[in-house]
Each structure stands twice: as C-alpha cells, then as structure tokens.
Design a protein around this motif. Structure first.
Motif, short mmCIF file in Angstrom:
data_model
loop_
_atom_site.label_atom_id
_atom_site.label_comp_id
_atom_site.label_asym_id
_atom_site.label_seq_id
_atom_site.Cartn_x
_atom_site.Cartn_y
_atom_site.Cartn_z
N THR A 1 5.86 1.55 -8.37
CA THR A 1 5.65 1.08 -7.04
C THR A 1 6.58 -0.11 -6.73
O THR A 1 7.32 -0.33 -5.89
N TYR B 1 6.51 3.11 1.25
CA TYR B 1 5.52 1.96 0.57
C TYR B 1 5.51 1.01 1.97
O TYR B 1 6.52 0.48 2.31
N GLY C 1 -0.70 3.72 -13.37
CA GLY C 1 -1.40 3.31 -12.38
C GLY C 1 -1.44 1.96 -11.94
O GLY C 1 -2.05 1.76 -11.16
N THR D 1 0.80 -1.13 0.10
CA THR D 1 -0.01 0.01 0.10
C THR D 1 0.87 1.12 0.01
O THR D 1 2.09 1.19 0.59
N LYS E 1 -3.56 3.01 0.37
CA LYS E 1 -4.39 2.64 -0.80
C LYS E 1 -3.29 1.46 -1.25
O LYS E 1 -2.19 1.55 -1.39
N ASP F 1 -3.43 -3.22 -12.56
CA ASP F 1 -4.25 -3.41 -11.24
C ASP F 1 -3.48 -4.23 -10.35
O ASP F 1 -4.15 -4.93 -9.48
N GLY F 2 -2.15 -3.82 -10.03
CA GLY F 2 -1.57 -4.60 -9.09
C GLY F 2 -1.22 -6.04 -9.22
O GLY F 2 -0.55 -6.59 -8.20
N GLY G 1 0.92 0.23 -11.04
CA GLY G 1 1.78 -0.23 -10.12
C GLY G 1 3.40 -0.38 -10.45
O GLY G 1 4.16 -1.09 -9.77
N ILE H 1 -1.86 -0.87 -3.82
CA ILE H 1 -1.58 -0.56 -5.26
C ILE H 1 -1.02 -2.11 -5.73
O ILE H 1 -1.43 -2.37 -6.87
#
Lengths: 415, 248
Positions: B42, B53, B37, B10, B14, B221-222, B39, B16
């Motif tokens: 990240t 993170y 977006g 996260t 949020k 989406d991660g 990830g 990720i």
C-alpha cells in the motif's frame, strides 16, 4: 444460350425467390440493409476513367489489377505472364462451349450454402466483371497479386481463384471509394485450393463514408491446403462480409484474422463460418474491433465440426475495445461439435483499457493520454503481427493509426 | 528527499496505514520489513500514485513538493520510480519505445531537448549490461513472455535508464532464485549514489544480504513500530515479527 448465361439466369431466379435479407433473419438481426435497398435499383452510369496511381499502395512490388466501377481497366493493370489472370467479362464473351461449362461453375449458387442470402445470388446474376486467377499445379506466383477496386458508382464484382496442387499465391484485395457517393459494392470472391496449395489473402476495405459494401468470401480447401485471410475494415458506412470456409479434406488449415477500426456512425458486420468436414484439420480465428463514436460492430463466428472430423483443432478469439460509451459491439462465437475427438476453444471479450497497464506506462513517465493511445494502438496492432507482407502491414498500420485517437507523441511509433 | 508524516490511508473503506512516519534522505538505502498485510505494498503504491488508495490524513513531501498532488507520470518526471512486485505484460508495446517515451517526456517536463536516437540506443545497451539483460529483450513487448526473473531484471533495467532520485523496490526479491537475485541486487548496488535514495520493501531478510541498507524499519499494522540498522533485520530473521510487537 451458353452455360454461363444459363447459370446466371438461374441465379437471378434464385434472387427473385429469396429477396433481400431482413432483420428477421437471425444472421441479419443487427444489420438492417433496408436503407441500401434503393441503391440496388440504380444502374451503372457512364464509364469514368480515373488515374489509379493516387490510390494504389505505392511501395508494393506486385502485379496489379485495377477495377474502376466494376470494370477492369487493362491499361492501368499489370498482369503476370506465367499464369492465367483474365477479366471475367472478356472471358464470358470469348469462351468455347466447353470452357463455358467450366466457367459456369463460378456462377453456381445454391440456397443451401451456409450464410446464403439474396445478395449472394444477385452477385452471381449481375456481376459486371472480376478476375479469374488460375495457378497450375506447383505454380508459385513470384509477386503478390494486388487487386484495387475504385468506385463512385454501384459495382458488382465476382472473382474466382483456383490454386492447383502445391501452388502458392498472395492476393490483396483493396477497396477504395473515390468520393462521397452513396453507392453499393457487392463483391464475391470464390476460392478453391487443391492439395497442399497455399493462399495468403488480404482484404482491406477503405471505401467512402457513405458507401455500402457487401462481401462474400467462399473458400473450399482440399487435402493439406492452407488458407490465411486478413480482413481489415476501416471505411464505409455499412459493411457486411460473410466468410465461409469449407475444410473438406484431411489436413487442411485456415487462419482468419480480422480487424475493425470504426468511428462516427460506421457499421461493420462479419459473419464467419468454418466447416470442419474432414479429420485432422485445424482452424484459427482472431478478430479484434476498436469502436469509437456511435459505431457498431457485429461479429458472429461459427465453427461446425462434423461427425467424421476427428482430431479437429480449432481456436477462436474475439477481442473488442469500446472507446466511447455510444459504441456498440454484438459478438457471438458459436461452436457446434458432432464428435468427441476434438480440441476446440473459443471466447470473446468486451472492454475498456486495462488499468494495470495504464498505470504501469504512466509510472514510467508516459502521460495518461499517450498511454491510452498507445494501448489502443497495441490492441489493434496485435492482430496485424501475423501478416506476412510487411509493406501491407505498414500501410494498414498507418491507415488504422490515422483513425485512432493520437497525439504527436505517438507518431514515432510508426517510424 | 521524502518526508512522510502521520499518513493514514484506506483501501476500499478499510484503513491500512494508520499514522505512518518516514524520512529518507539522498544517499540512503532503507529497508521496510513487515509481515503480510502490514501495509508494505500500500505504501509503495501510494508513493507511485496508483488509483484506488485514499489518503485520509497526513502528508508526503517529496523534494519540498506535495507528492500527493502529482499524477503518476509527474512523479516519474520528478524522479520517483516503482519497481513493481508483479510487472504487467503489455503486448504490442515495445520495451525500448516505452523507455524512450518515458525519457523524452521527462526531458520535456524539465525543459530539455529530446534525446538523440543514437545516444539513446547507446545508453540503453550500456544499462542493459548492468543487469545482464540480453539485448534481444529490448526489441520485445514489455514483459511479454518474460520469466519471473526476467521481469524483475527488466524493472531494474528500466530503473537504470530512467535514473530516478527515489527508487522503491516492491518485493523485488520474491520469486527470484539465488543467481537471479545476485544479478538484480548487483544492478541495484551499481545504481546507488549519493544523490539518490532507495527504499526496499520486503518480507524477507534475504535481499538485505545483497543490498545492504543504512536503515531497517519494521512496518506492522499500518505503522512503523521500530527502526534500526541492518542488525535489526537479522534479529527479525531470528525472532520473527511477533518479537518486535511484544517488545514495542
């Protein structure tokens, strides 16, 4: 009574009327000198002779003036032949009436000057000695003039520097405490730069940690002249400097660079004032402070642009790094502008080290501790990069570095 | 080399990364592609050890050690390198000094002697050539006043000097013109070896024309939702990311 004596008497009366600045004075809000007041009553004690060689910046190729407790030590000094550098004390005794009139100007103080205070008058009234440096038109000082001030007693010094048209010089004022004596220095440096003259001026304050240092630098600049100040504050318990620059004729330029590296309970306060009185003048100011322990820094930088001073170009920045949660900075950049045709910028930042930079260094294998030290040093060093004299720069870097937190890993930085 | 298992992470509360799995072996080049977006950054930042993170579950095993237990500098000493998407400028810190400090800290960690000053300069000059970096950059402050392309080249130069086992290239192609891209990619290709691995994180297929991957993963989406060879990148270019999501 000659003119000099009369002028100094007037200064004393002015001091008696004004008294010492107190914290109720806006310009002295953060600097309480009541604790140094008792020092003013103490008279200069017996003459001491000190070997200056342990204190001079060794590898500096320069003419030397050595002041010990406020008196020029001619034996240890090395004066240039080509120009006039005279001990103020000697001069005041031997001058004719006519010369006395000239010299008296160096002791004139007026309560109307920016940042005037009682200590300004007291300096003119009680200075025991000083250097008067005069360069004729077109004269170029072939080596820097290094003025070392050693003290473990109260000392009051008044320097006068006058550069003729197109003259050039580099002057280094260095202040070193001899021991832990609780004493006061009151130093005044008065500069006049005629047309196109150029002065590089260094002020390095490394007095003892119980000493107090009061300074005033007053600069008057004529047409197209250029003045650069590097003011570095490392020593002293309490240090206050008022820097007043008057850009009085067209095309004059000044650079004011300042660095404080403080720890323990050190307190350093610089008030700078730049008066843009003529068109097409420019000024640059860059002050940085690194504050650790319970130290306290004060920076007040005021730029005033007068009505007729069109095409003024002025920029000021002040960056402050607080290494401890008990350290304190009070910063106030001020700008007063009385015409529309100017370019002025100013700003101040206060903070800790940048997380992104820290992470970047660590991701390249530099330990967290070393990365912090490296960034702290780089922050302080940035203001030194504009120094023209590399020997002085290295000397200051080493002295500043020694005061910053550092591990062995970092030593190589200075090799 | 590195095994990532069911990684959840996260940022600011949020989620990720939502169960990401990835295995990269020595000698391999992987490309992780995905929309904004998804990830991607990240993941790079977590592998390099950046603050901010939070890994809520899962594991990252690097050379049979728990990577998440290591500080960023330890990861560097163990051979992890991140080429940043936005390399930060560090005024007052000399580029060469930084690398020497990094190389020597690594050597100390591995119980080796410090590098000889002359050997180091020889090494640095040699590596600068690989990315066609002008030697004048060596004496400058880290990234200060560098153009976008020069910053990216400097990243690959640092990679060449530090000789990582696992290099992560985070959007290295962004902001590069074709000439700069060719130079940067050429540098990376020269550093490919059977005992190191490279992971490229990229939004576009363009970089893969120059650095050919062995595996292409789609991150959405991660999670990694599809893995293939380099032809997958071409399909993505043609059909867009939605095509993968639909065909999942």
């Amino acid at each position: 009574m000659n003119q000099v004596t009369q002028t100094r008497k007037n200064a004393l009366s002015l001091f008696e009327q004004t008294g010492l600045p107190t914290t109720s004075n806006e310009h002295w809000k953060y600097t309480d000198i009541s604790r140094i007041e008792p020092l003013l009553a103490e008279s200069v004690e017996e003459h001491v002779s000190i070997d200056a060689s342990a204190y001079v910046i060794n590898d500096l190729d320069a003419y030397r003036l050595i002041f010990v407790n406020g008196i020029l030590d001619e034996e240890q000094s090395e004066l240039p032949q080509s120009i006039s550098v005279l001990s103020l004390a000697a001069l005041a005794h031997s001058v004719s009436d006519e010369e006395s009139e000239q010299l008296a100007k160096l002791f004139e103080v007026s309560g109307d000057e920016p940042l005037f205070n009682g200590l300004t008058a007291l300096n003119a009234a009680t200075a025991s000695d000083g250097a008067t440096v005069c360069l004729a038109d077109n004269a170029v000082l072939d080596k820097p003039l290094y003025i070392l001030h050693l003290s473990n007693q109260n000392n009051v010094i008044r320097h006068g520097v006058m550069l003729g048209n197109n003259a050039q010089a580099e002057i280094i004022e260095h202040f070193v405490g001899l021991d832990d004596a609780r004493v006061l220095s009151n130093i005044s440096t008065n500069v006049i730069l005629k047309d196109s003259a150029n002065l590089a001026h260094y002020r390095l304050q490394q007095e003892g940690l119980k000493q107090s240092h009061i300074a005033r630098v007053e600069v008057k600049q004529m047409r197209d002249s250029s003045y650069t100040l590097h003011a570095v504050e490392l020593g002293g318990l309490l240090s206050r400097a008022d820097i007043v620059v008057n850009l009085s004729e067209i095309g004059a330029h000044c650079d004011l660079n300042g660095l404080f590296v403080l720890d323990g309970r050190q307190h350093v306060d610089h008030h700078t004032r730049i008066d843009h009185k003529a068109p097409h003048c420019s000024s640059r100011e860059n002050y940085r402070t690194v504050l650790d322990g319970r130290s306290h820094g004060v920076f007040n930088g005021k730029v005033v642009v007068y009505e007729g001073a069109v095409k003024t170009d002025s920029a000021q920045s002040n960056g402050n790094l607080l290494l401890s949660k008990h350290a304190e900075i009070d910063t106030k950049p001020e700008l007063e502008i009385y015409n529309d045709d100017v370019k002025c910028a100013h700003g101040a930042t206060v903070g800790q080290l940048d997380d992104k930079q820290l992470f970047y260094l660590r991701s390249r294998g530099v330990s967290a501790e070393t990365a912090q030290e490296l960034l702290t040093f780089a922050f302080a060093d940035e203001v030194l990069t504009s120094m023209g004299n590399n020997t002085i720069r290295r000397f200051i870097e080493k002295a500043a570095f020694a005061k910053l937190p550092h591990s062995d890993d970092l030593k190589e930085l200075l090799d | 080399m590195i095994v990532i298992k069911d990684l959840h992470a996260t940022v600011g509360g949020k989620e990720i990364l939502k169960g990401l799995n990835l295995e990269v072996n020595a000698g391999e080049v992987h490309a992780i592609m995905g929309p904004n977006g998804a990830g991607k950054s990240t993941l790079s930042n977590i592998i390099a050890g950046r603050d901010g993170y939070e890994v809520t579950s899962g594991s990252i095993t690097y050379k049979n050690k728990d990577l998440l237990e290591m500080s960023p500098e330890e990861r560097s000493w163990e051979g992890v390198f991140l080429a940043f998407q936005y390399p930060v400028e560090i005024p007052g810190v000399n580029n060469t000094y930084l690398l020497k400090a990094g190389v020597n800290a690594k050597r100390k960690h591995l119980g080796e002697e410090e590098i000889d000053a002359i050997d180091f300069m020889t090494l640095v000059r040699h590596k600068a050539k690989i990315v066609e970096l002008d030697p004048s950059f060596l004496a400058r402050s880290v990234n200060e006043g560098f153009s976008g392309g020069e910053k990216k080249r400097n990243e690959i130069f640092q990679m060449a000097v530090l000789e990582p086992s696992l290099a992560l290239l985070d959007e290295t192609d962004s902001g590069l013109d074709i000439d700069a891209l060719r130079i940067v990619a050429g540098g990376v290709n020269k550093l490919r070896a059977k005992d190191n691995a490279i992971v490229m994180v990229t939004h576009y297929q363009r970089l893969l024309n120059y650095i050919e991957p062995d595996f292409v993963h789609v991150l959405s989406d991660g999670q990694i939702i599809k893995t293939g060879d380099k032809s997958l990148a071409l399909e993505l270019e043609e059909h867009g990311y939605d095509w993968v999501k639909e065909s999942k």
